[in-house]
Write a protein that holds these residues in place. Structure first.
Motif, short mmCIF file in Angstrom:
data_model
loop_
_atom_site.label_atom_id
_atom_site.label_comp_id
_atom_site.label_asym_id
_atom_site.label_seq_id
_atom_site.Cartn_x
_atom_site.Cartn_y
_atom_site.Cartn_z
N CYS B 126 5.44 -5.98 9.35
CA CYS B 126 5.44 -7.31 8.74
C CYS B 126 6.29 -7.33 7.48
CB CYS B 126 4.02 -7.79 8.46
SG CYS B 126 3.05 -6.64 7.48
N VAL B 127 6.26 -6.23 6.76
CA VAL B 127 7.05 -6.12 5.53
C VAL B 127 8.53 -6.06 5.87
CG1 VAL B 127 7.51 -4.70 3.50
CG2 VAL B 127 5.15 -5.02 4.31
N GLN B 128 8.85 -5.27 6.90
CA GLN B 128 10.25 -5.17 7.30
C GLN B 128 10.84 -6.52 7.69
OE1 GLN B 128 11.32 -2.24 10.27
NE2 GLN B 128 9.73 -0.84 9.56
N TRP B 129 10.01 -7.34 8.32
CA TRP B 129 10.55 -8.61 8.82
C TRP B 129 10.49 -9.74 7.80
CZ3 TRP B 129 12.10 -10.60 13.90
CH2 TRP B 129 12.55 -9.55 14.73
N CYS B 130 9.84 -9.50 6.69
CA CYS B 130 9.77 -10.55 5.68
C CYS B 130 10.95 -10.41 4.73
CB CYS B 130 8.45 -10.47 4.90
SG CYS B 130 8.32 -11.79 3.69
N LEU B 131 12.05 -11.02 5.09
CA LEU B 131 13.25 -10.88 4.26
C LEU B 131 13.12 -11.62 2.94
CD1 LEU B 131 16.36 -11.05 6.62
CD2 LEU B 131 14.71 -9.23 6.26
N ASN B 132 12.10 -12.43 2.82
CA ASN B 132 11.94 -13.18 1.58
C ASN B 132 11.15 -12.42 0.51
OD1 ASN B 132 13.24 -15.85 1.90
ND2 ASN B 132 12.02 -15.81 3.77
N ASP B 133 10.79 -11.19 0.83
CA ASP B 133 10.05 -10.37 -0.14
C ASP B 133 8.72 -10.98 -0.56
OD1 ASP B 133 12.03 -8.51 -0.04
OD2 ASP B 133 13.07 -9.21 -1.83
N ALA B 134 8.13 -11.73 0.32
CA ALA B 134 6.78 -12.22 0.03
C ALA B 134 5.78 -11.09 0.25
CB ALA B 134 6.43 -13.41 0.91
N LEU B 135 6.18 -10.11 1.04
CA LEU B 135 5.32 -8.95 1.30
C LEU B 135 6.04 -7.70 0.80
CD1 LEU B 135 4.44 -9.82 5.02
CD2 LEU B 135 3.19 -10.53 2.96
N ILE B 136 5.46 -7.05 -0.19
CA ILE B 136 6.10 -5.86 -0.75
C ILE B 136 5.18 -4.66 -0.53
CG2 ILE B 136 6.90 -4.76 -2.88
CD1 ILE B 136 8.74 -6.97 -2.05
N TYR B 137 5.77 -3.62 0.04
CA TYR B 137 4.98 -2.44 0.39
C TYR B 137 5.11 -1.35 -0.67
CZ TYR B 137 3.41 1.58 3.11
OH TYR B 137 2.75 2.70 3.55
N GLU B 138 3.99 -0.74 -0.98
CA GLU B 138 4.01 0.38 -1.92
C GLU B 138 3.04 1.46 -1.45
OE1 GLU B 138 4.96 -1.61 -6.25
OE2 GLU B 138 3.07 -1.97 -5.23
N GLU B 139 3.43 2.69 -1.78
CA GLU B 139 2.50 3.81 -1.52
C GLU B 139 2.22 4.48 -2.84
OE1 GLU B 139 4.25 6.47 1.26
OE2 GLU B 139 3.97 5.11 2.95
N ARG B 140 1.00 4.84 -3.05
CA ARG B 140 0.70 5.64 -4.24
C ARG B 140 -0.40 6.65 -3.90
NH1 ARG B 140 -1.87 0.63 -5.27
NH2 ARG B 140 -4.11 0.97 -5.36
N GLU B 141 -0.42 7.71 -4.72
CA GLU B 141 -1.41 8.74 -4.46
C GLU B 141 -2.64 8.47 -5.30
OE1 GLU B 141 -0.24 13.21 -3.14
OE2 GLU B 141 -0.20 12.73 -5.26
#
Ligand code: SF4
Ligand code: SF4
Ligand code: SF4
Lengths: 668, 182
Positions: B126-141
């Protein structure tokens, strides 16, 4: 299993109230793809030339494109086809939004209406459950209001609704079908819907759409998304902002009002206001748009944002796109705030944003010239803007003079007489055009205006730059990554094309080059309309993500139909020719293939004749514009040829006089 | 109580201001989870839902969370910046009170799994397809207490049991197992 398409149509007989689910022939998909292509086939087979637009035998077809509902980005068009009450030819208007994919998810490719319901009804498609429901409580309601009410009464917030307003109910010849942020506006198809007693179609679908070769198809989609990203970050230099990017013209996003207000005509497409724009207007209009526009929005599965929600002070929110932003403003010599405000009412009434302002400006011009008088406008306010509201209210109700104007400028002028015809000056095939008047003939645009059977310039132009780049360097830069061309020769044409001198308009591009350019541009639009692709990502902008090289792959991987560029080109030619044939059957001939008389000041009759001759030849039409026997047989349209023979089309090459009776005068 | 462990926390930040309402996220989520992968799509099977009401300017992507056998005792309704969101609008649960986050045919619950895949996806679909950056993915430990991971099958079975009762489900399974063996 069928891929991309569902393989089923809904057949609705509104007279009998019957609903049938009918399996379609996969052979037709191979030959005519879907959307417009298969619509044309159905209309050819079932709506002979004798059928009037407002006959119960006229069909109204809502079709999803072949690839709608697949992951192909921006593929969401509904193609609505019928016989237009205004042009008496095939009307095929498209709308974006969310309706077509929802229809696919419900399990259907098309909904085909015939007959007429005695009472106002709406259709509710909920997967396998399809019912015709009473709409008498929705009579007179606005298009958006109707959609909201239907979603409420069905308790289905996810239903997508296409509906008409009062204009459609009253058979206004330029009534639209509205669907949230989108509308199918041209050709008066809303009037046919109203004539059939159909207020709306609500659809909800929760089924799967399959693709034939998933991995391949996804790779193609990813490429498209990547390229959209690239194009969004790299607008094309040297062209005006609305042509630099992708999508429908970015009227909602960009403050480009200076260009349109100075280059397009005001009033009844009459006055060019060079130097109109100044800093104060710029500031004021920017404020207007920024304060009324709530959000930029897209259609289904598309990363662009070509539409907007607009909230004029004190009025309900509505959705808008494209150039309707300025059409009312300019017709009324007013400001942007007026345009955005009256468009709210117009959208609820459900009228076309191109024709409507022009019809109203036309009426006022007739008034100023004494052709219409005070008696025709009882109670009309004195102020300019008030008049437009007054006229709009009369037209959609067909009250008084509104009843005449509701037929559009062409038919209204005939009815009014007294020289009114000279004021209906901006039509092609009886249909109002963009308010543009220019100085010297542009041979490419001449061909497009004359022969485009969608009768709207935006529905045939695109791909090839509208004007030559001034310097060689710019041209070289442009062609460098121009991989969308179907043939390398187009690059050379552009490289050699100069703003003035020997290699300039109107004699360069040469006649043959112009024909090739137009043929390419038109082909891409026709392919889009069969696949359900948004022109804004394909046929309309320069350097689009979809083109003749990746389309065959999309069709192969998506629908599982073997396709290459040649087969696709031939399929597009097949249904394009079929539409021509349909219109030929209705009397259209060479005499109708012309732009508005005054579109260009400087004309070149000999060159124009040459252009038309050469283009007809390229298309495989005879000198009257009728597809020849060889062309028809080569495309497998033998049945068209047989019908032409039976009806003696080739010997009656003059066709019907283009002034038949207006359908409204023969009310039934 | 599980013991403390290092764990990658995957988060998606949702910027509703940037959402254009396209529903590409719904479409691609359903395609990604189709079997075979991408062979079909159907937003009604998506594990993200866009609550979209353009006339009220409501664009709210909601991710499917846990399955719940019983609906809440009350309802909540948010008003933010003058916009009134639907009841339960922000809730992620697959809950008997509504249709969201359930398979349309079987009504089995759906839950966002962050597109777990082998090999792992660079970003959720879903993040890949949201070109409008409404969905931003992050990973943290983060250090977390390890939970017992509940398998999809288990969640599904649990909801079946809630619906039909344990006995019926057991009966059905043993009958099916017997049929498969024979
Ligand atoms: S490019 Fe614009 S008009 Fe076309 S589908 Fe996308 S949002 Fe709609
Ligand atoms: S893909 Fe992004 S922009 Fe589109 S609906 Fe989902 S969150 Fe909104
Ligand atoms: S992260 Fe993956 S599973 Fe979750 S909603 Fe997005 S696409 Fe669906």
């Amino acid at each position: 299993m069928r891929y991309a398409e569902t393989g089923y149509n809904l057949e609705i007989d509104l007279t009998r109230g019957s609903i049938e689910r009918v399996a379609t022939d996969p052979r037709d998909t191979e030959l005519y793809l879907g959307g417009l292509g298969t619509n044309a086939k159905i209309l050819w087979e079932r709506v002979p030339p004798e059928v009037e637009p407002f006959s119960p035998d006229n069909l109204l077809i809502f079709s999803a494109g072949l690839l709608c509902g697949t992951p192909a980005p921006g593929c969401n068009r509904t193609i609505v086809s019928t016989v237009s009450p205004q042009t008496l030819l095939m009307a095929f208007s498209m709308m974006g939004g969310f309706w077509a994919p929802e229809l696919k998810y419900a399990g259907y490719d098309k909904v085909i209406f015939r007959g007429k319901s005695p009472d106002l009804v709406y259709l509710w498609i909920n997967n396998d459950k399809v019912e015709i429901r009473d709409a008498s409580h929705l009579k007179g309601k606005g298009s958006g209001e109707t959609a909201e009410l239907i979603r409420k009464e069905l308790k289905e917030p996810h239903a997508q609704v296409a509906s008409i307003g009062m204009a459609g109910e009253n058979r206004v010849y330029f009534a639209s079908i509205e669907q949230g942020r989108s509308s199918a506006s041209r050709g008066g198809i809303g009037a046919v819907m109203g004539d059939k007693g159909l207020k709306a179609i609500a659809v909800r679908g929760t089924k799967d759409i399959n693709v034939a070769r998933p991995a391949e198809f996804m790779a193609l989609c990813k490429e498209v998304l990547e390229y959209i990203k690239f194009r969004n970050e790299n607008p094309i230099p040297g062209v005006m902002p609305i042509l630099a990017g992708l999508g429908s013209p970015q009227e909602m996003k960009i403050h480009d009002e200076k260009w349109h207000t100075e280059n397009f005509m005001w009033g009844n497409s009459r006055v060019r206001r060079k130097g109109f724009w100044n800093d104060e207007i710029a500031k004021q209009w920017a404020e207007t748009l920024d304060s009324m526009r709530t959000r930029l929005i897209s259609c289904y599965n598309c990363p662009m944002k070509c539409g907007a929600t607009i909230t004029p002070p004190g009025l309900p929110t509505y959705m808008m796109k494209c150039f309707s932003k300025l059409t009312y403003t300019m017709a009324a010599y007013s400001d942007l705030a007026f345009g955005l405000e009256i468009a709210q009412r117009a959208t609820e009434y459900g009228v076309d944003g191109f024709s409507t302002p022009q019809v109203m400006a036309f009426a006022l011009e007739l008034y100023e010239n004494g052709i219409l008088t005070d008696d025709d406008f009882p109670g009309m306010p004195a102020d300019n803007e008030g008049r437009f509201y007054w006229l709009l209210d009369r037209i959609v109700r067909r009250e008084g003079i509104g009843d005449v104007l509701a037929n559009g400028t062409y038919w209204a002028a005939k009815q009014i007489g007294k020289g009114a015809e000279a004021f209906a000056h901006n039509n092609i095939k009886k249909h109002e055009q963009l308010p543009l008047k220019l100085s010297m003939l542009n041979p490419i645009y001449f061909l497009m205006y004359a022969t485009g059977e969608k009768i709207n310039i935006t529905q045939i132009e695109g791909q090839f730059p509208q004007a030559p780049f001034p310097t060689r360097e710019e041209r070289e830069a442009f062609v460098k990554d121009w991989f969308q061309v179907p043939d390398e020769k187009f690059k050379q044409i552009l490289l050699d094309w100069e703003p003035r001198g020997e290699k300039s308009m109107p004699y360069y591009p040469t006649v043959d080059m112009c024909c090739d350019i137009v043929d390419w541009q038109e082909r891409m639009h026709y392919i889009d309309d069969a696949l359900g692709m948004c022109a804004g990502l394909s046929s309309f902008p320069l350097k689009p993500p979809y083109h003749i090289h990746n389309y065959p792959k999309f069709i192969s991987a998506g629908a599982g139909i073997d396709m290459d560029e040649e087969t696709l080109t031939k399929a597009a030619k097949r249904y394009r020719t079929l539409i021509r044939a349909f219109n030929i059957g209705r009397g259209m001939r060479r005499k109708d293939d012309k732009p508005p008389e005054n579109h260009w000041k400087k004309r070149f009759p000999e060159l124009e004749k040459e252009l038309l001759d050469a283009y007809y030849k390229l298309k495989g039409w005879n000198e009257q514009g009728i597809p020849t026997k060889e062309t028809l047989l080569d495309l497998g349209l033998d049945y068209v040829f047989e019908e032409f023979e039976r009806r003696e089309i080739y010997s009656n090459s003059e066709g019907a006089p283009s002034e038949d009776a207006s359908p409204e005068t023969a009310k039934n | 109580m599980g013991e403390k462990k290092k764990k990658i926390v995957k988060s998606i930040t949702i910027d509703v201001e940037k959402c254009n309402g396209c529903r590409a996220c719904e479409m691609i989520c359903s395609a990604f989870h189709a079997t075979p992968q991408y062979s079909s799509n159907n937003p009604a099977r998506s594990r993200i839902r866009l609550i979209r009401d353009p006339l009220r300017d409501i664009y709210l992507p909601v991710y499917a969370g846990e399955y719940t056998p019983a609906e809440c005792m009350g309802r909540d309704k948010y008003v933010i910046d003058g916009k009134e969101y639907d009841e339960c609008g922000f809730c992620r649960a697959s809950c008997p009170s509504r249709d969201a986050f359930k398979e349309p045919d079987s009504k089995l619950p759906l839950k966002c799994d962050m597109c777990e895949d082998d090999p792992p996806q660079e970003k959720p679909l879903c993040v890949q397809w949201c070109l409008n950056d409404a969905l931003i993915y992050e990973e943290r430990e983060e250090e977390v207490e390890e939970d017992v991971k509940v398998e999809d099958v288990e969640v599904g079975l649990e909801s079946m049991i809630d619906k039909y009762g344990l006995e019926k489900v057991m009966d059905t399974i043993s009958r099916m197992a017997a049929a498969k063996r024979s």
